[in-house]
Enzyme design. Structure first.
Site, PDB file in Angstrom:
ATOM      1  CB  SER A 156      26.591  26.974   9.987  1.00  0.00           C
ATOM      2  OG  SER A 156      26.643  26.113  11.082  1.00  0.00           O
TER       3      SER A 156
ATOM      4  CG  ASP B  78      26.948  26.443  15.061  1.00  0.00           C
ATOM      5  OD1 ASP B  78      26.005  26.687  15.844  1.00  0.00           O
ATOM      6  OD2 ASP B  78      26.773  25.858  13.976  1.00  0.00           O
TER       7      ASP B  78
ATOM      8  CG  ASP C 203      23.391  28.153  12.350  1.00  0.00           C
ATOM      9  OD1 ASP C 203      24.340  27.573  12.925  1.00  0.00           O
ATOM     10  OD2 ASP C 203      22.630  27.575  11.553  1.00  0.00           O
TER      11      ASP C 203
ATOM     12  CG  ASP D 150      22.827  24.523  13.581  1.00  0.00           C
ATOM     13  OD1 ASP D 150      23.991  24.843  13.893  1.00  0.00           O
ATOM     14  OD2 ASP D 150      22.510  24.172  12.426  1.00  0.00           O
TER      15      ASP D 150
END
Length: 445
Positions: free
Chosen positions: A100, A239, A241, A243
């Site tokens: 992340s 960010d 990833d 999400d």
């Protein structure tokens, strides 16, 4: 849990989280959803752009096929794209390789169940038992060995679903996107291009090492400059990833998850699309959000930190909007996890429908100053259990009286204790924080 925290199994690549861990996770998942149930498992995998993600992906795939599962590889894709495709493609489960917003040197493994939600804890505990050698899993042989499938069409279907979710045009709207050199790099621009936006993208050239480096939702300053210097209407930062999403208004001001919850909650409620007129923030949300929601005649229910906790409350109570200050926003009527690109689209929908700039839409929310200090510690549990730290937390709260609050919590993904103070002035916040930080010094790493 020994390995899996609130956001998967995360650690420094090949130190806290090793390639052997990944292989064994693949081995157990392939067996558990396949041979264990008398059939062949179908598992879909995605990854972010950090260098070690390729190594962990390969180890997971080796473990899966060795246990008889077929591994479908989406390659680089946002975490919500994996969750979408697990359901859309009727897979047994999904595995995402990502850390992340963490530095490139870290990585993590997230598991998603067949309904697109985070994996159940009883299954994660079984995986941990296998990692620790407490149970055995047989190797597949002969025609029972699994295969790998290059599944790029799954990513294309995810992109198409994002475009289809928008029933509006962005023709003439100047949008800035900061892709954090992460998973959004190959997805976000095509979506906004398809809706007709004038798209200006930064930080979309991943090289394996530059993910989240001075960019993305955790380093918003570059997007702020980008929006102002290019006279853009709005900007969005993701960010690693994708999400999470943090927005920037046309004046260059940050619009965090709290403000996004307010803007979208008020709009959805106006059009009868906010279930039970209720928004679900976390305890970390700003007092200013709560007061603005009260003034807008919207209800709210807070949860513990973590999008997992937010969505659990949303599912339990039938709510349709919730999220975190960090930019994890969940639109429960159309998704099952936070999706930064979807969040950006929903904010654009409000701007277009209300015919007002984002700065005006957020104006009713007056945020309290918050000062957050992250303390690197050797043992999070010991620090949180310390009587001295608990006494300092009480002392800090008394220092603020009824004009503010303090929150002390252990990070779910890093060796940190987070100390947050909220008060009418930043100086009051710092004074309260320092009381607790002093008590944490014996636990510093």
């Amino acid at each position: 849990m020994k390995y899996f925290g609130t956001d998967g199994f995360r650690g420094r690549a090949n130190e806290g989280l090793t390639v052997e861990h990944a292989y064994r996770i693949g081995r157990f998942v392939g067996w558990y959803y396949g041979i264990h149930r008398g059939r062949k498992a179908r598992v879909v995998l995605g990854k972010d752009t950090r260098r070690s993600s390729y190594m962990f992906e390969s180890a997971l795939v080796a473990g899966l096929v060795a246990s008889g599962a077929d591994a479908y590889m989406l390659h680089v894709i946002p975490t919500p794209g994996l969750s979408y495709e697990v359901v859309d493609g009727s897979f047994d489960c999904g595995i995402m390789v990502t850390a992340s917003h963490n530095p490139y040197s870290d990585n993590g493994i997230k598991l998603v169940n067949r309904e697109g939600y985070k994996m159940e804890e009883d299954v994660l505990q079984k995986i941990e038992d296998y990692i620790d050698g407490l149970v055995d899993v047989p190797l597949a042989t002969g025609d029972k060995i699994g295969c790998t499938v290059d599944y790029m069409q799954g990513r294309n279907r995810y992109i198409a679903s994002l475009i289809a979710s928008a029933n509006f045009s962005l023709q003439g709207v100047k949008v800035g996107l900061d892709c954090a050199n992460g998973a959004a790099s190959s997805v976000a621009k095509p979506v906004f291009d398809a809706l007709g936006a004038d798209v200006r993208v930064i930080n979309n050239a991943p090289n394996g090492f530059n993910i989240n480096v001075d960019c993305g939702s955790t380093h918003i300053e570059r997007l702020q400059r980008h929006v102002v210097e290019n006279a853009l209407d709005v900007g969005f930062a993701f960010d690693g990833d994708a999400d999470r999403c943090i927005a920037v208004d046309e004046r260059g001001h940050v619009v965090d998850g709290d403000l996004i919850l307010y803007v979208c909650g008020k709009y959805l409620n106006k059009h009868g699309r906010l279930a039970k007129g209720t928004v679900v923030p976390t305890v970390m949300s700003n007092f200013g959000l709560f007061r603005a929601l009260d003034e807008a005649h919207l209800s709210y229910e807070t949860t513990a930190v973590g999008d997992k906790n937010v969505y659990a409350r949303m599912r339990e109570m039938g709510y349709s909007l919730g999220g975190e200050q960090s930019g994890h926003i969940i639109f429960g009527d159309i998704e099952k996890t936070g999706d930064g690109i979807m969040t950006a689209l929903r904010v654009c929908e409000v701007i277009r429908a209300e015919r007002e700039p984002l700065s005006e839409l957020t104006r009713p929310v007056v945020l309290y100053p918050q000062v957050l200090i992250n303390v690197l510690v050797g043992d999070k549990d010991a620090a949180m259990a310390s009587e001295a730290v608990q006494a300092a937390t009480k002392e800090a709260a008394e220092l603020l009286g009824g004009d503010g609050r303090v929150l002390v919590r252990a990070s779910g993904t890093e060796p940190l204790v987070r100390v947050l103070a909220e008060a009418p002035t930043a100086e009051q916040c710092r004074q309260a924080d320092e009381v607790i930080v002093r008590a944490l010094k014996p636990f510093e790493a």
